[in-house]
Enzyme design. Structure first.
Site, PDB file in Angstrom:
ATOM      1  N   CYS A  62      36.275  44.893  26.139  1.00 22.54           N
ATOM      2  CA  CYS A  62      37.387  44.930  26.352  1.00 22.54           C
ATOM      3  C   CYS A  62      38.066  45.929  25.698  1.00 22.54           C
ATOM      4  O   CYS A  62      38.147  45.683  24.226  1.00 22.54           O
ATOM      5  CB  CYS A  62      38.173  43.638  26.516  1.00 22.54           C
ATOM      6  SG  CYS A  62      40.032  44.064  26.891  1.00 22.54           S
ATOM      7  N   HIS A 174      42.637  41.689  30.293  1.00 23.53           N
ATOM      8  CA  HIS A 174      43.407  41.289  28.954  1.00 23.53           C
ATOM      9  C   HIS A 174      44.752  41.708  29.123  1.00 23.53           C
ATOM     10  O   HIS A 174      45.394  42.470  29.972  1.00 23.53           O
ATOM     11  CB  HIS A 174      43.113  42.499  27.823  1.00 23.53           C
ATOM     12  CG  HIS A 174      43.399  42.121  26.370  1.00 23.53           C
ATOM     13  ND1 HIS A 174      42.516  41.715  25.467  1.00 23.53           N
ATOM     14  CD2 HIS A 174      44.720  41.899  25.778  1.00 23.53           C
ATOM     15  CE1 HIS A 174      43.143  41.381  24.385  1.00 23.53           C
ATOM     16  NE2 HIS A 174      44.345  41.551  24.586  1.00 23.53           N
ATOM     17  N   HIS A 176      48.415  42.464  29.692  1.00 23.85           N
ATOM     18  CA  HIS A 176      49.157  44.132  29.322  1.00 23.85           C
ATOM     19  C   HIS A 176      49.936  44.340  30.555  1.00 23.85           C
ATOM     20  O   HIS A 176      49.655  44.058  31.610  1.00 23.85           O
ATOM     21  CB  HIS A 176      47.865  45.026  28.820  1.00 23.85           C
ATOM     22  CG  HIS A 176      47.284  45.701  30.106  1.00 23.85           C
ATOM     23  ND1 HIS A 176      46.151  44.726  30.852  1.00 23.85           N
ATOM     24  CD2 HIS A 176      47.070  46.786  30.846  1.00 23.85           C
ATOM     25  CE1 HIS A 176      45.819  45.647  31.830  1.00 23.85           C
ATOM     26  NE2 HIS A 176      46.457  46.773  31.684  1.00 23.85           N
ATOM     27  N   GLN A 178      52.484  48.052  31.485  1.00 25.03           N
ATOM     28  CA  GLN A 178      52.739  49.650  31.241  1.00 25.03           C
ATOM     29  C   GLN A 178      54.046  49.883  31.178  1.00 25.03           C
ATOM     30  O   GLN A 178      54.946  49.336  31.486  1.00 25.03           O
ATOM     31  CB  GLN A 178      51.722  50.471  32.325  1.00 25.03           C
ATOM     32  CG  GLN A 178      50.398  49.873  32.526  1.00 25.03           C
ATOM     33  CD  GLN A 178      49.740  50.502  33.657  1.00 25.03           C
ATOM     34  OE1 GLN A 178      49.746  52.050  33.440  1.00 25.03           O
ATOM     35  NE2 GLN A 178      49.202  50.106  34.590  1.00 25.03           N
TER      36      GLN A 178
END
Ligand SMILES: [Zn+2]
Length: 344
Positions: A62, A174, A176, A178
């Site tokens: 990852c 993972h 996350h 943006q």
């Protein structure tokens, strides 16, 4: 970072550890560009380099996990709280670039900036499992980036978002999100901001507190299914006070929203007993609309039943009319029946 990309660490504690080795820079790719859609009157973004991006690596590979000796990642530190860095595969880039000449079609440089926001050093989990303080930090990070990109760097519209779930094309597990910063206000964002400038649509929704649609409320924030939801189980969160974006929230409002954010995601996950694929967007005022805009955090789930996904099909694509199987009042009742604290 290699290649001149920027990496920012945000945290409650001061970060003093020296960096480890980082991933090497990407070779320069064909820069992205925009083409004007003459029938719809909006821009379409073309970014060929994105096809080469990392696709569903296993946890050991990852790129968003903390780096270690002999293990390269995007974030060259053994630990961090929240990390923000410029996307290796951006759809929007700084400066101008050469444009293809296409007969009869207007083109434009895809000027802007794309950032990745990593919510945690832990590979597992998500917004439904992170502690309230980390969710509050995330909301503060959204605010800090909005301030830096819209107010300091001068971008016209900044969109923080999270795509969650393989079902909707997420390429990394993972936790996350943006941030896209645009040099112009996209048509849809402009229409929504103009609607709020004409009448306080969101403020009225928050003040009305329709019992059939409200999910949670606390001192400073509310969550609800909007009466005009386009997706089944669509969930919106908003501060009670009209605040144009996460940069203008008080710390009490940030914490109130953080609590509701965790509860909202847990309700969606609890609905069918498995993680809900969704798209979360943070709607903050485009530049110039700060005095009339009421910010929202909007979650659009893509599962309409245990084994059924919502697709944008013929009528949505061909006519722009959304068909919704579950009326908002019924969706709210089903979400309210889920215990948001009942799952770990
Ligand atoms: Zn990871």
């Amino acid at each position: 970072m290699p290649g001149g990309r920027e990496l920012l660490l945000y945290g409650r504690g001061l970060h003093e550890a020296p960096p480890l080795a980082a991933l090497p820079a990407e070779p320069p790719a064909t820069p992205p560009h925009l083409r004007w859609h003459p029938l719809l009157g909006e821009w379409v973004s073309y970014a060929g380099a994105r096809q080469g991006r990392t696709f569903l690596p296993d946890a050991a590979a990852c790129p968003l996990c903390p780096a270690a000796e002999g293990r390269l990642g995007e974030i060259p530190f053994a630990d961090f709280e929240i990390a923000v860095f410029e996307n290796r595969f951006p759809a929007l880039v700084a400066g101008t670039n050469e444009l293809p000449a296409i007969e009869g079609i207007a083109t434009s440089p895809a000027a802007g900036r794309c950032e990745v926001v990593v919510f945690s050093a832990d590979h597992a989990g998500g917004l439904g499992t992170l502690p309230v303080d980390r969710l509050a930090l995330l909301i503060e990070v959204w605010g800090a980036r909005l301030k830096a990109l819209r107010d300091e760097a001068g971008f016209a519209f900044v969109l923080p978002f999270e795509n969650r779930g393989e079902e909707i094309g997420v390429t990394l597990h993972h936790p996350h999100g943006q941030i896209y910063a645009f040099s112009f206000v996209p048509q849809r964002a402009l229409r929504a901001a103009q609607a709020q400038a004409d009448a306080p649509v969101v403020t009225r929704l928050v003040e009305a507190g329709a019992p059939a649609l409200q999910l949670d409320e606390n001192g400073a924030a509310v969550s609800f299914v909007p009466p005009f939801a386009m997706y089944p189980f669509e969930t919106w969160l908003a501060p009670r006070r009209r605040v144009p974006g996460p940069d203008a929230l008080s710390s009490a409002e940030t914490e109130a929203l953080a609590r509701l954010l965790g509860r909202s995601v847990r309700r969606l996950d609890g609905l069918f007993g498995k993680p809900m694929p969704y798209i979360l967007t943070v709607q903050a005022a485009p530049r110039g609309f700060e005095d009339s805009f009421h910010m929202t955090i909007e979650i659009r789930p893509f599962r309409r039943d245990a084994g059924k996904l919502k697709y944008l099909a013929g009528v949505e694509q061909g006519a722009g009319i959304f068909l919704v199987d579950i009326p908002p009042e019924q969706a709210a009742a089903r979400l309210k029946a889920v215990d948001p604290e009942g799952r770990a």
